[in-house]
Write an enzyme that holds these catalytic residues in place. Structure first.
Site, PDB file in Angstrom:
ATOM      1  N   ASP A   9      80.166  21.179  64.876  1.00  0.00           N
ATOM      2  CA  ASP A   9      80.462  21.357  63.453  1.00  0.00           C
ATOM      3  C   ASP A   9      80.734  22.845  63.267  1.00  0.00           C
ATOM      4  O   ASP A   9      79.811  23.662  63.329  1.00  0.00           O
ATOM      5  CB  ASP A   9      79.275  20.920  62.592  1.00  0.00           C
ATOM      6  CG  ASP A   9      79.565  21.008  61.094  1.00  0.00           C
ATOM      7  OD1 ASP A   9      80.453  21.810  60.717  1.00  0.00           O
ATOM      8  OD2 ASP A   9      78.928  20.304  60.308  1.00  0.00           O
ATOM      9  N   HIS A  10      81.992  23.217  63.079  1.00  0.00           N
ATOM     10  CA  HIS A  10      82.353  24.634  63.119  1.00  0.00           C
ATOM     11  C   HIS A  10      81.682  25.457  62.025  1.00  0.00           C
ATOM     12  O   HIS A  10      81.570  26.680  62.145  1.00  0.00           O
ATOM     13  CB  HIS A  10      83.877  24.806  63.073  1.00  0.00           C
ATOM     14  CG  HIS A  10      84.502  24.499  61.750  1.00  0.00           C
ATOM     15  ND1 HIS A  10      84.856  23.223  61.362  1.00  0.00           N
ATOM     16  CD2 HIS A  10      84.831  25.313  60.717  1.00  0.00           C
ATOM     17  CE1 HIS A  10      85.387  23.266  60.158  1.00  0.00           C
ATOM     18  NE2 HIS A  10      85.384  24.514  59.740  1.00  0.00           N
ATOM     19  N   HIS A  43      79.340  19.189  57.027  1.00  0.00           N
ATOM     20  CA  HIS A  43      79.360  20.632  56.759  1.00  0.00           C
ATOM     21  C   HIS A  43      78.303  21.073  55.745  1.00  0.00           C
ATOM     22  O   HIS A  43      77.485  21.957  56.020  1.00  0.00           O
ATOM     23  CB  HIS A  43      80.727  21.071  56.254  1.00  0.00           C
ATOM     24  CG  HIS A  43      81.835  20.868  57.236  1.00  0.00           C
ATOM     25  ND1 HIS A  43      81.647  20.897  58.599  1.00  0.00           N
ATOM     26  CD2 HIS A  43      83.163  20.641  57.059  1.00  0.00           C
ATOM     27  CE1 HIS A  43      82.793  20.691  59.211  1.00  0.00           C
ATOM     28  NE2 HIS A  43      83.728  20.536  58.300  1.00  0.00           N
TER      29      HIS A  43
END
Length: 514
Positions: free
Chosen positions: A184-185, A247
């Site tokens: 998950d960036h 996110h």
């Protein structure tokens, strides 16, 4: 933590000619290389089903680096050295021959380097390819060394709780959980990572980090872009699945977690999982009181016309998919009992902005005639990377007049070091075998368990789906959701405005030790 030089590595990107590899992965590896973080011995293989000349492939990747790299255009010398490590590999993900040839290639590198190199397999593919790739890697023994071989999986991690469990079952059937890196960036963004240092290395803040002193918390991710060419994917997903479930909930975990016993991957991941598990579950009747969904219609963003969501390519004309969500969540534990967490995200909003807002309670001291403004801490993730504290100060002069002012910390002004892109930090962690910033199976499933009551309630009716014009901040009901308790949404970049004090202050709870 201090990074050491990673061991020799074979890096295999399934979908190596795709958009993610072009925009993010190869530029990230390139920046790691020119900053001397890549292994001394490494090779990158981009796998794609269609034939492509290797020189043309490298030329295409160079265009991506020159367009998207934070370090700007590559010099001829830098590119010449880096490109010698990059190779095109033609192969169908579903064919056995692909993996037979790949295995021989990786073994040849081991022989050349005189050591068994680590192997990073990046799944930059559509979800339907995860199963055949995993089965083939397992059956051909290509990822069989637990301490050296790693699988990186991009979201979505399923599209509901059942499919997430099925995906985790598939992956753990063929690989050990310690080998699986669910990326998950947002967890790789510098400001999000800095939250741990901010909270646990500065004692001045941590004792205040509880329901006695904090009134509410906002986490907002505003996207100015539309769904554009992603309509086919997005219409099956929506903002809740695409942004809230992963996110925003991951950011929420970093904000709300207890201090881990030590700085190591499993202790930190345990602390994040516990937050998700303690989020109050919704009953159906509570969903429509606490969650607002919307869908953008035609409008203008910065003076440019934007068509409505239902007019986007590959979007159903009667689609009820949400492009905006605002939600009020509670964490039922001693530290956060009674503190509302407001999460908001949407597409086609006026600005691109990701912020965390910590709104403190009103001062109990009524010493001044003027009503004071509650303190507010704002952590801006993007586009600016900064932390601002709003507090009251006396205006110079002979009279006691107060005015809210800001104390700012910005990365630009405080550091000469370049801020790495999120994918750089995450890919380096994978190369080093550090899973701290990646999600474990139990965290993924816990997050899905919390959003399933919302998805189930939405299936029963679409009457609550509201419209908002592109270029606005979403449905008015989203404002009402937070204004019911006397609050306002906050977004950056914009001048800070004093927040409204709560109309009905909550009774303070006993403080939790920091």
């Amino acid at each position: 933590m201090t990074h050491k030089k990673p061991e020799a590595s074979n890096i295999v990107i399934f979908g190596g000619n795709g958009d993610l590899a072009w925009r993010k992965l190869i530029p990230a590896f390139f920046n790691l290389y020119i900053n001397d973080f890549m292994p001394s011995k490494f090779a990158i293989y981009g796998i794609h089903h269609q034939a492509l000349d290797e020189d043309e492939y490298r030329k295409h990747l160079l265009e991506g680096i020159n367009t998207f790299s934070r370090s700007g255009k590559a010099t001829k010398e830098e590119w010449k050295k880096f490109s010698q490590h990059v190779f095109f590999f033609q192969g169908d993900f579903t064919q056995e021959d692909t993996y037979t040839r790949l295995g021989k290639t990786l073994e040849a590198n081991d022989k050349k380097w005189k050591e068994r190199a680590s192997r990073l397999f990046y799944y930059s593919v559509a979800p339907r390819f995860i199963e055949p790739i995993s089965i083939a890697l397992s059956s051909h023994g290509l990822a069989s060394v637990e301490g050296k071989d790693r699988i990186v999986v991009e979201k979505p991690f399923g599209n509901d709780l059942a499919s997430a469990k099925e995906l985790n079952k598939l992956l753990t059937k063929h690989f050990k959980e310690s080998q699986i890196y669910r990326i998950d960036h947002y967890l790789g963004k510098e400001t999000v990572q800095n939250m741990m240092a901010f909270r646990f290395a500065n004692y001045v803040f941590e004792p205040l980090w509880n329901n006695r002193f904090i009134d509410h918390i906002q986490i907002s991710v505003a996207e100015q872009v539309s769904v554009s060419g992603r309509g086919g994917y997005y219409d099956q997903s929506g903002a809740l699945r695409d942004m809230i479930q992963n996110h925003l909930m991951q950011i929420m975990c970093v904000v709300a977690m207890e201090c881990p016993g030590k700085y190591e991957a499993e202790a930190i991941r345990d602390a994040r999982v516990k937050v998700v598990q303690e989020i109050r579950s919704f009953k159906k009747k509570d969903v429509f009181k606490n969650v607002v969904r919307g869908q953008y219609t035609a409008g203008k963003i910065n003076g440019v016309s934007q068509k409505g969501y239902r007019q986007e390519e590959k979007v159903a004309k009667d689609s009820t998919t949400e492009t905006f969500v605002a939600a009020r969540l509670y964490i039922d534990n001693e530290r956060w009992q009674g503190v509302p967490f407001f999460l908001r995200t949407g597409k086609c909003l006026p600005k691109q902005s990701s912020v965390i807002v910590i709104q403190f309670r009103e001062s109990p001291h009524k010493l001044f005639q003027k009503e004071t403004v509650p303190n507010r801490l704002i952590i801006s993730i993007q586009p600016e990377q900064e932390i601002s504290l709003l507090f009251e100060s006396k205006i110079p002069g002979v009279e006691m007049k107060l005015k809210p002012v800001e104390m700012d910390f910005t990365y630009k002004e405080s550091y000469t070091e370049a801020v790495p892109e999120a994918y750089e930090a995450l890919l380096l962690d994978v190369l080093e075998g550090d899973a701290t910033l990646f999600m474990r199976a139990d965290q993924v499933e816990a997050a899905w368990a919390k959003v399933m009551p919302i998805l189930d309630a939405w299936k029963s009716t679409s009457d609550d789906l509201l419209s908002y014009k592109a270029g606005t901040w979403g449905p008015e009901k989203a404002n009402e959701l937070i204004q019911q308790q006397g609050f306002d949404w906050t977004f950056l970049p914009q001048p800070l405005q004093p927040a409204k004090p709560a109309r009905k202050p909550r009774k303070a709870k006993a403080a939790v030790a920091g």
